[in-house]
Design a protein around this motif. Sequence first.
Motif, mmCIF file in Angstrom:
data_model
loop_
_atom_site.group_PDB
_atom_site.id
_atom_site.type_symbol
_atom_site.label_atom_id
_atom_site.label_comp_id
_atom_site.label_asym_id
_atom_site.label_seq_id
_atom_site.Cartn_x
_atom_site.Cartn_y
_atom_site.Cartn_z
ATOM 1 N N ALA A 131 16.950 41.049 -10.459
ATOM 2 C CA ALA A 131 17.694 40.976 -11.717
ATOM 3 C C ALA A 131 18.100 42.350 -12.237
ATOM 4 O O ALA A 131 19.079 42.466 -12.974
ATOM 5 C CB ALA A 131 16.861 40.240 -12.772
ATOM 6 N N SER A 170 27.655 33.180 -19.895
ATOM 7 C CA SER A 170 26.479 34.045 -20.010
ATOM 8 C C SER A 170 26.159 34.333 -21.471
ATOM 9 O O SER A 170 24.986 34.414 -21.857
ATOM 10 C CB SER A 170 26.702 35.345 -19.241
ATOM 11 O OG SER A 170 27.704 36.137 -19.861
ATOM 12 N N ASN A 173 24.625 31.266 -22.835
ATOM 13 C CA ASN A 173 23.254 31.227 -22.341
ATOM 14 C C ASN A 173 22.345 32.117 -23.177
ATOM 15 O O ASN A 173 21.217 31.744 -23.519
ATOM 16 C CB ASN A 173 23.229 31.660 -20.879
ATOM 17 C CG ASN A 173 21.842 31.605 -20.283
ATOM 18 O OD1 ASN A 173 21.255 30.539 -20.177
ATOM 19 N ND2 ASN A 173 21.314 32.754 -19.898
ATOM 20 N N GLU A 174 22.835 33.312 -23.523
ATOM 21 C CA GLU A 174 22.046 34.243 -24.334
ATOM 22 C C GLU A 174 21.765 33.650 -25.711
ATOM 23 O O GLU A 174 20.630 33.679 -26.206
ATOM 24 C CB GLU A 174 22.797 35.576 -24.450
ATOM 25 C CG GLU A 174 21.947 36.736 -24.921
ATOM 26 C CD GLU A 174 21.836 36.823 -26.428
ATOM 27 O OE1 GLU A 174 20.898 37.474 -26.918
ATOM 28 O OE2 GLU A 174 22.670 36.213 -27.110
ATOM 29 N N ARG A 178 17.806 32.671 -25.834
ATOM 30 C CA ARG A 178 17.049 33.877 -26.156
ATOM 31 C C ARG A 178 15.835 33.568 -27.024
ATOM 32 O O ARG A 178 14.706 33.937 -26.687
ATOM 33 C CB ARG A 178 17.944 34.892 -26.856
ATOM 34 C CG ARG A 178 17.198 36.177 -27.208
ATOM 35 C CD ARG A 178 18.120 37.197 -27.821
ATOM 36 N NE ARG A 178 17.407 38.444 -28.095
ATOM 37 C CZ ARG A 178 17.977 39.519 -28.610
ATOM 38 N NH1 ARG A 178 19.260 39.507 -28.902
ATOM 39 N NH2 ARG A 178 17.265 40.610 -28.826
ATOM 40 N N MET A 289 23.681 36.809 -13.397
ATOM 41 C CA MET A 289 23.365 37.226 -14.761
ATOM 42 C C MET A 289 22.848 36.049 -15.575
ATOM 43 O O MET A 289 21.918 36.179 -16.368
ATOM 44 C CB MET A 289 24.603 37.836 -15.419
ATOM 45 C CG MET A 289 24.348 38.404 -16.799
ATOM 46 S SD MET A 289 25.707 39.462 -17.360
ATOM 47 C CE MET A 289 27.083 38.322 -17.278
ATOM 48 N N ILE A 290 23.437 34.890 -15.366
ATOM 49 C CA ILE A 290 22.977 33.698 -16.078
ATOM 50 C C ILE A 290 21.581 33.307 -15.616
ATOM 51 O O ILE A 290 20.694 33.009 -16.424
ATOM 52 C CB ILE A 290 23.973 32.538 -15.861
ATOM 53 C CG1 ILE A 290 25.320 32.880 -16.517
ATOM 54 C CG2 ILE A 290 23.423 31.238 -16.430
ATOM 55 C CD1 ILE A 290 26.411 31.876 -16.223
ATOM 56 N N TYR A 293 18.844 36.113 -16.491
ATOM 57 C CA TYR A 293 18.696 36.519 -17.877
ATOM 58 C C TYR A 293 17.255 36.372 -18.343
ATOM 59 O O TYR A 293 16.753 37.186 -19.125
ATOM 60 C CB TYR A 293 19.630 35.675 -18.748
ATOM 61 C CG TYR A 293 19.504 35.966 -20.221
ATOM 62 C CD1 TYR A 293 20.024 37.151 -20.753
ATOM 63 C CD2 TYR A 293 18.861 35.086 -21.079
ATOM 64 C CE1 TYR A 293 19.907 37.431 -22.100
ATOM 65 C CE2 TYR A 293 18.746 35.365 -22.416
ATOM 66 C CZ TYR A 293 19.272 36.536 -22.927
ATOM 67 O OH TYR A 293 19.143 36.802 -24.256
ATOM 68 N N ARG A 294 16.570 35.336 -17.855
ATOM 69 C CA ARG A 294 15.182 35.094 -18.259
ATOM 70 C C ARG A 294 14.299 36.290 -17.908
ATOM 71 O O ARG A 294 13.434 36.684 -18.690
ATOM 72 C CB ARG A 294 14.664 33.828 -17.580
ATOM 73 C CG ARG A 294 13.278 33.397 -18.029
ATOM 74 C CD ARG A 294 12.801 32.163 -17.285
ATOM 75 N NE ARG A 294 13.729 31.063 -17.419
ATOM 76 C CZ ARG A 294 14.522 30.627 -16.436
ATOM 77 N NH1 ARG A 294 14.500 31.212 -15.256
ATOM 78 N NH2 ARG A 294 15.339 29.616 -16.626
ATOM 79 N N TRP A 296 15.218 39.408 -17.681
ATOM 80 C CA TRP A 296 15.514 40.496 -18.610
ATOM 81 C C TRP A 296 14.839 40.266 -19.957
ATOM 82 O O TRP A 296 14.317 41.205 -20.572
ATOM 83 C CB TRP A 296 17.030 40.622 -18.800
ATOM 84 C CG TRP A 296 17.682 41.429 -17.728
ATOM 85 C CD1 TRP A 296 18.228 40.971 -16.563
ATOM 86 C CD2 TRP A 296 17.844 42.855 -17.708
ATOM 87 N NE1 TRP A 296 18.718 42.013 -15.810
ATOM 88 C CE2 TRP A 296 18.509 43.179 -16.493
ATOM 89 C CE3 TRP A 296 17.516 43.873 -18.577
ATOM 90 C CZ2 TRP A 296 18.828 44.498 -16.151
ATOM 91 C CZ3 TRP A 296 17.835 45.189 -18.244
ATOM 92 C CH2 TRP A 296 18.476 45.485 -17.046
ATOM 93 N N VAL A 297 14.833 39.013 -20.407
ATOM 94 C CA VAL A 297 14.190 38.694 -21.688
ATOM 95 C C VAL A 297 12.697 38.971 -21.623
ATOM 96 O O VAL A 297 12.115 39.595 -22.517
ATOM 97 C CB VAL A 297 14.447 37.219 -22.078
ATOM 98 C CG1 VAL A 297 13.598 36.814 -23.274
ATOM 99 C CG2 VAL A 297 15.922 37.014 -22.398
#
Length: 582
Positions: A131, A170, A173-174, A178, A289-290, A293-294, A296-297
């Motif tokens: 990621a 994306s 999704n955020e 989030r 990226m989608i 994303y988890r 990155w969070v």
Amino acid sequence: MVNRGIEVLRATQTEFLRAMGIAAAITLFLDALQLVVPLYMMQVFDRVMSSRSMETLTMLSIIAVMGIVMWAVLDFLRGRIFLVASHVVASRLNGPAFEAAVVDTLRGENGNPNQAVRDVSDLRNFVTGSAVIVPLEVVFTPLFLLVLFMLHPAYGVVAVIASVLLFALSIVNELATRRPMMEVNDAAVKSFGEIGAAVRHGEVLEAMGMTQAVTRRWQRSQNRFVDLMIRSHDRAKLITAVSKGIRMGLQVALTAVSVIVILNHSASPGSMFAAMLIMARALMPFEQMIEGYRQWVFAYAAYRRLRALLARTDSRRHGLDLPRPDPRLKVERLVFVPPGGDRAILKGISFQLEPGEVLGVVGPSGSGKSTLARVLVGVWEPTGGGVYLDGHSVYTWNRESFGQYAGYLPQSIALLDGTIRENIARMQDSDAQDVIEAARRADVHEIIGRLPFGYETHIGDANFVLSGGQRQRIALARALFGRPRLIILDEPNSNLDQAGETALVQAIQAAKADGATVVIIAHRPSVLATVDKVLVMRDGTVEHFGPREEVVKFGKLNLAPTLQRPTPVAVESGGHGRLPGA
């Protein structure tokens, strides 16, 4: 004053950003080299198939293989950069994170001290994961779009529409995941913290039939965590499925557009194959990226917790190693308010001890005796006033340096996972004779000799468990290791029998004869026969302080059940001989 933990974190950030910069430069060349295969297929279809030239096919194949080899080398180098960056993250942050977790636990501010080290591990794994490179791939997507426009504007338009749609997804999704993901992460931290705390008290749970009740409580917490996770994952999976569907539909659209432009003789037939491969590569980062994303969070949540921990555990301790002190202890107007509290536990305590003096601290439960012990050894920072050994604050003293001159036996005996030798030596590589000397001073040398593996007996082994008295005497040996100048003993005889108390008294006398300053907190008065002075505490204040005989005379201390005051014992200069009566 500079927060050293935050400074280390910032330095680590700088190194990570530097690695990202180098990786970005490599990614530019990697993405350019990824055009080799699409362009190779296009040239083969348009040129070789029509000309039937084997020489052309050979040259194109050689160029393609060289490009692929170069791509593989650069991809390895990029992975290596992130591997080194992950090592930097772990090597720089593990130490400060562990130290901050210890300080945070002492201040009572962190319910799960293991989380800090786990956060560093999560950051390290994130840096080596897939990621982390997604933003770099997204940045260079315009390179592929430019090539598509060069093949034919229609190809570029379809790819731009696809990119915009996936980028919009994306963002959706955020916005949609989030907060749920942050709640999932926080719930997971809390859930595992609760079960860890419960398991550490397994003896109490089993003895009083609390296991099932605690299990049900943890299951309720776990169910809340699972519910949050399901809702979060449902949203993320729905958006991922929609993005995949859009991507497949756009591939169909690109195929239709390719047929139209080829039939209109606006582009070569081979361009269709190249365009499909290039657009798939251009859209891949948006889909990643989608899905990524988890990660990155969770990585950001770990970074946020770690930064908050380092920020709130800033210490005023300095790094200067001071010389071996003259054990003159001075306490001046000492005040201590626990973190988050509004009531002082210690209220203006003052006294002074000369080298070789032994102080007994007595008082009812809740009068602040154990708190005083922790402040005397610099575990807690005074709210007001101070504690000084040889004129230097024991709190600001460098911990490793101070530990060479201090011995501490806490009320709650804490032996670490390791051998008895390692525990007595304070987990350091020390000479065996120094360990034996400390054991002899605590009169535990023969007891250790009767254990299965002597000094190499592993504490924590399921096949062998020390008794409370054995643990306390080994902890006493640890406190006496290195012949410290300041010794603080909190309830040192709480688990001892008559023989153990005799050994304790002799150890205190030996330390006194060696010139050390000793402070003993005691409820049982037998050990107080060795003290020179007595400090009587009540409600965090000094009710009386003075020579032992004076305190007894004024009725502040009842020594009727105590041992007779022992006669001084001779201590061998080398410290290796067995003490008389030991």
